[in-house]
Design an enzyme around this catalytic site. Structure first.
Site, short mmCIF file in Angstrom:
data_model
loop_
_atom_site.label_atom_id
_atom_site.label_comp_id
_atom_site.label_asym_id
_atom_site.label_seq_id
_atom_site.Cartn_x
_atom_site.Cartn_y
_atom_site.Cartn_z
N ALA A 32 0.84 -1.18 -0.16
CA ALA A 32 -0.02 -0.10 0.09
C ALA A 32 0.96 1.21 -0.08
O ALA A 32 0.85 2.21 0.92
CB ALA A 32 -0.80 -0.12 1.11
N HIS A 34 2.91 4.48 -0.43
CA HIS A 34 2.40 6.06 -0.26
C HIS A 34 3.78 6.76 -0.67
O HIS A 34 4.87 6.22 -0.52
CB HIS A 34 1.76 6.58 0.80
CG HIS A 34 2.22 6.10 2.12
ND1 HIS A 34 3.36 6.73 2.45
CD2 HIS A 34 1.75 5.08 2.99
CE1 HIS A 34 3.61 5.76 3.85
NE2 HIS A 34 2.71 5.17 4.08
N HIS A 37 6.86 5.87 1.70
CA HIS A 37 7.65 4.62 1.15
C HIS A 37 8.48 5.22 0.23
O HIS A 37 9.78 4.85 0.08
CB HIS A 37 6.74 3.67 0.62
CG HIS A 37 5.87 2.86 1.82
ND1 HIS A 37 4.57 2.95 1.76
CD2 HIS A 37 6.04 2.21 2.69
CE1 HIS A 37 3.92 2.52 2.82
NE2 HIS A 37 5.02 1.78 3.25
N GLY A 147 11.26 4.12 8.03
CA GLY A 147 10.57 5.54 8.15
C GLY A 147 10.66 5.92 9.75
O GLY A 147 10.55 5.03 10.40
N ASP A 150 7.50 5.34 12.46
CA ASP A 150 7.67 4.17 13.22
C ASP A 150 9.09 4.13 13.70
O ASP A 150 10.05 3.55 13.65
CB ASP A 150 7.65 2.80 12.28
CG ASP A 150 6.29 2.36 11.76
OD1 ASP A 150 5.26 2.46 12.53
OD2 ASP A 150 6.32 2.72 10.35
N VAL A 176 6.83 11.77 6.33
CA VAL A 176 6.42 12.80 5.37
C VAL A 176 4.67 12.84 5.76
O VAL A 176 4.15 11.92 6.24
CB VAL A 176 6.44 11.86 4.11
CG1 VAL A 176 5.76 12.61 3.17
CG2 VAL A 176 7.81 11.59 3.70
O1 PAF Z 1 6.99 -0.66 8.56
C1 PAF Z 1 6.69 -1.80 8.12
O2 PAF Z 1 5.96 -1.48 7.40
C2 PAF Z 1 6.72 -3.24 8.79
O3 PAF Z 1 6.98 -3.25 10.21
C3 PAF Z 1 7.95 -3.92 8.27
C4 PAF Z 1 9.30 -3.22 8.57
C5 PAF Z 1 8.19 -4.01 6.65
C6 PAF Z 1 8.19 -5.35 8.81
O4 PAF Z 1 7.05 -6.09 8.41
#
Ligand code: PAF
Length: 289
Positions: A32, A34, A37, A147, A150, A176
């Site tokens: 998904a 955006h 990412h 990112g 998180d 972002v």
């Molecule tokens: O941040 C995420 O999208 C997920 O936690 C990750 C790092 C891809 C692990 O599944």
């Protein structure tokens, strides 16, 4: 862009790129995709000639009552975005590939994964560490980019990579945001209009505390109250609002130091949102409507 679903094939493809003299960048995602990412892809490009994006909704990091089944899955669109951004490899395995029959190994970082999001999502970070270790083993030596939305995940992955001598350099990119300040998240597409408006309370809360910090307030309890006023006032259900050390993620004395992570999680409807700001370091958050 080359799409790979088989782990051994991905491992071989990464090894081939390195053998051809290219540095490899890895962007682990759950799809998904955006702009957040895509900023990680740009970040990876700063350190690598070739970039791999993994797309895998990892079941072990979801709790039994969480949104695994409802998590958005948009592989075709994701592939298109990767193609547009010149991504070299997309690794999109199935659950059986990553968790083959009989698998039983989990990776845990202990107490670092038990605070903040870990307090209300037990085992979440064990799931993250397990899948990220698998991805790092497959990719081999590379720069992996995460990112800072998180933030705790980034710090945990950094710790785990150092502790286990994994030959991966972990880097991070800033959050972002939408024009109105909401941090980009794959979960935002699930926000109904009322919840979307309420969600802004999260960034408003962080911004209010950040404003007070900039003006000199160092009373942690008071700053937390200011953030809570906005977040609860917007009708969000608070999971946590915490002021912690930005590296160790540990509690701070009430008279705060000059660099503090203010992190928050809250529900807008049934969508869990997280956001954070490093007080004393990050640029001023945008004014939200
Ligand atoms: O941040 C995420 O999208 C997920 O936690 C990750 C790092 C891809 C692990 O599944």
């Amino acid at each position: 862009v080359r799409l790979i679903v088989d782990p051994s094939e991905f491992q071989a493809a990464c090894a081939e790129l390195r053998a051809a003299g290219h540095r490899l960048g890895l962007v682990p995602t759950m799809g998904a995709l955006h702009e957040g990412h895509l900023s990680l892809v740009r970040g990876a490009r700063q350190h690598a000639e070739r970039v791999a994006v993994s797309i895998f909704v990892n079941p072990t990091q979801f709790g039994p009552n969480e949104d695994l089944a409802r998590y958005p899955r948009t592989l075709e669109r994701d592939l298109e975005k990767c193609r547009e951004r010149g991504v070299d490899l997309v690794f999109a395995p199935e659950v059986v590939h990553m968790y083959a029959k009989g698998e039983s190994t989990r990776v845990s970082v202990g107490s670092l994964g038990e605070t903040l999001c870990g307090a209300s999502r037990p085992n979440h970070f064990d799931g993250v560490c397990t899948v990220v270790t698998k991805l790092f083993q497959l990719a081999g030596p590379c720069t992996a980019v995460f990112g800072r939305k998180d933030y705790q995940q980034w710090k945990i992955v950094e710790r785990m990579t150092a502790d286990l001598f994994i030959p991966v350099t972990v880097r991070s990119m800033p959050i972002v945001r939408e024009a109105d300040g909401l941090a980009l998240s794959s979960r935002n597409v699930r926000l109904l209009p009322g919840a979307r408006a309420a969600a802004l309370g999260l960034v408003r809360g962080l911004a209010r505390a950040q404003g007070a910090f900039i003006e000199g307030m160092r009373d942690g309890a008071r700053l937390r109250e200011l953030a809570l006023l906005e977040i609860e006032g917007a009708g969000l259900e608070v999971d946590y609002v915490s002021l912690v050390d930005p590296d160790a993620l540990t509690a701070l004395p009430d008279a705060l130091p000059e660099r503090v992570l203010l992190a928050a999680a809250a529900f807008a409807g049934d969508v869990r949102l997280i956001d954070n700001v490093v007080l004393g370091e990050d640029p001023r958050l945008p004014e939200t409507p």
